[in-house]
Design an enzyme around this catalytic site. Sequence first.
Site, mmCIF file in Angstrom:
data_model
loop_
_atom_site.group_PDB
_atom_site.id
_atom_site.type_symbol
_atom_site.label_atom_id
_atom_site.label_comp_id
_atom_site.label_asym_id
_atom_site.label_seq_id
_atom_site.Cartn_x
_atom_site.Cartn_y
_atom_site.Cartn_z
ATOM 1 N N ASP A 58 89.270 9.198 -2.035
ATOM 2 C CA ASP A 58 88.932 10.579 -2.362
ATOM 3 C C ASP A 58 89.497 11.523 -1.302
ATOM 4 O O ASP A 58 89.700 11.142 -0.143
ATOM 5 C CB ASP A 58 87.411 10.768 -2.398
ATOM 6 C CG ASP A 58 86.750 9.993 -3.515
ATOM 7 O OD1 ASP A 58 87.450 9.575 -4.444
ATOM 8 O OD2 ASP A 58 85.517 9.808 -3.426
ATOM 9 N N LYS A 59 89.689 12.757 -1.688
ATOM 10 C CA LYS A 59 90.189 13.777 -0.767
ATOM 11 C C LYS A 59 89.387 13.818 0.528
ATOM 12 O O LYS A 59 89.955 13.880 1.626
ATOM 13 C CB LYS A 59 90.138 15.149 -1.445
ATOM 14 C CG LYS A 59 90.468 16.315 -0.532
ATOM 15 C CD LYS A 59 90.297 17.648 -1.253
ATOM 16 C CE LYS A 59 90.491 18.828 -0.315
ATOM 17 N NZ LYS A 59 90.288 20.122 -1.002
#
Length: 240
Positions: A74-75
């Site tokens: 994920d970011k």
Amino acid sequence: MSRPASPSTDHPVPPDPLGLIPRLIHRDANILILDKPAGLPVHKGPGGGVTLSDQLHVLRFGLPRDPELAHRLDKDTAGCLVLGRHRRALERLGLLFKRGEVAKTYWAVVEGGPDADAGEIDLPLAPRDPKRGWWMKVAPGGQPSLTRFTILGRAGGRAWLALEPVTGRTHQLRVHCAETGFPILGDTIYGSAPRRGGPGLHLFARSIVLPYDPKREPVRAEAQPPDHMREALAALGWAA
């Protein structure tokens, strides 16, 4: 355990605006393992902006094509991210991930914490909104999802967990922790953290073990906690 990779001097070093080369923690002829910084998306999203995929040419190290992601983070999740350097490597890595043969351990700081010092979270997951496939929920008819946890420290109403995702569903660790009553500190989607000005997501991919070549020892790599997690981890007993 892998040591930080050093750039070779036998080819020109391209501009590295994201500072990716110093963040390599493993490099061989087939695999790169990057300590991905928190806040950097791996692919383009609806909001646009700079992504890791835009800068993979920096990590060619003399090969004719860019490395490619073997999986994703994920970011807002930092830590060990695996890339394949050529097509055969990507095929082999894809098979290992598909078969569940890659051992991944994440560290998280959570609010509250489980009663037991170790255990499993077995909750099926499905998209909450078909138009936003990354937004997940626990659903009886969802995909089977299993996470193992171990408590590494407790203090001040928080816990430091080692999380091992047996399956690899989108946002699995974040949803499993939140739905079990101990959301990850800084989680703006499944926890109570504000969208702006919060402490940042206290989750990172601590280590990974890849049995890439059955005739050799597995590839092992370990990332250090990102800066925004260090104070909370130190309060829970982690020593740099």
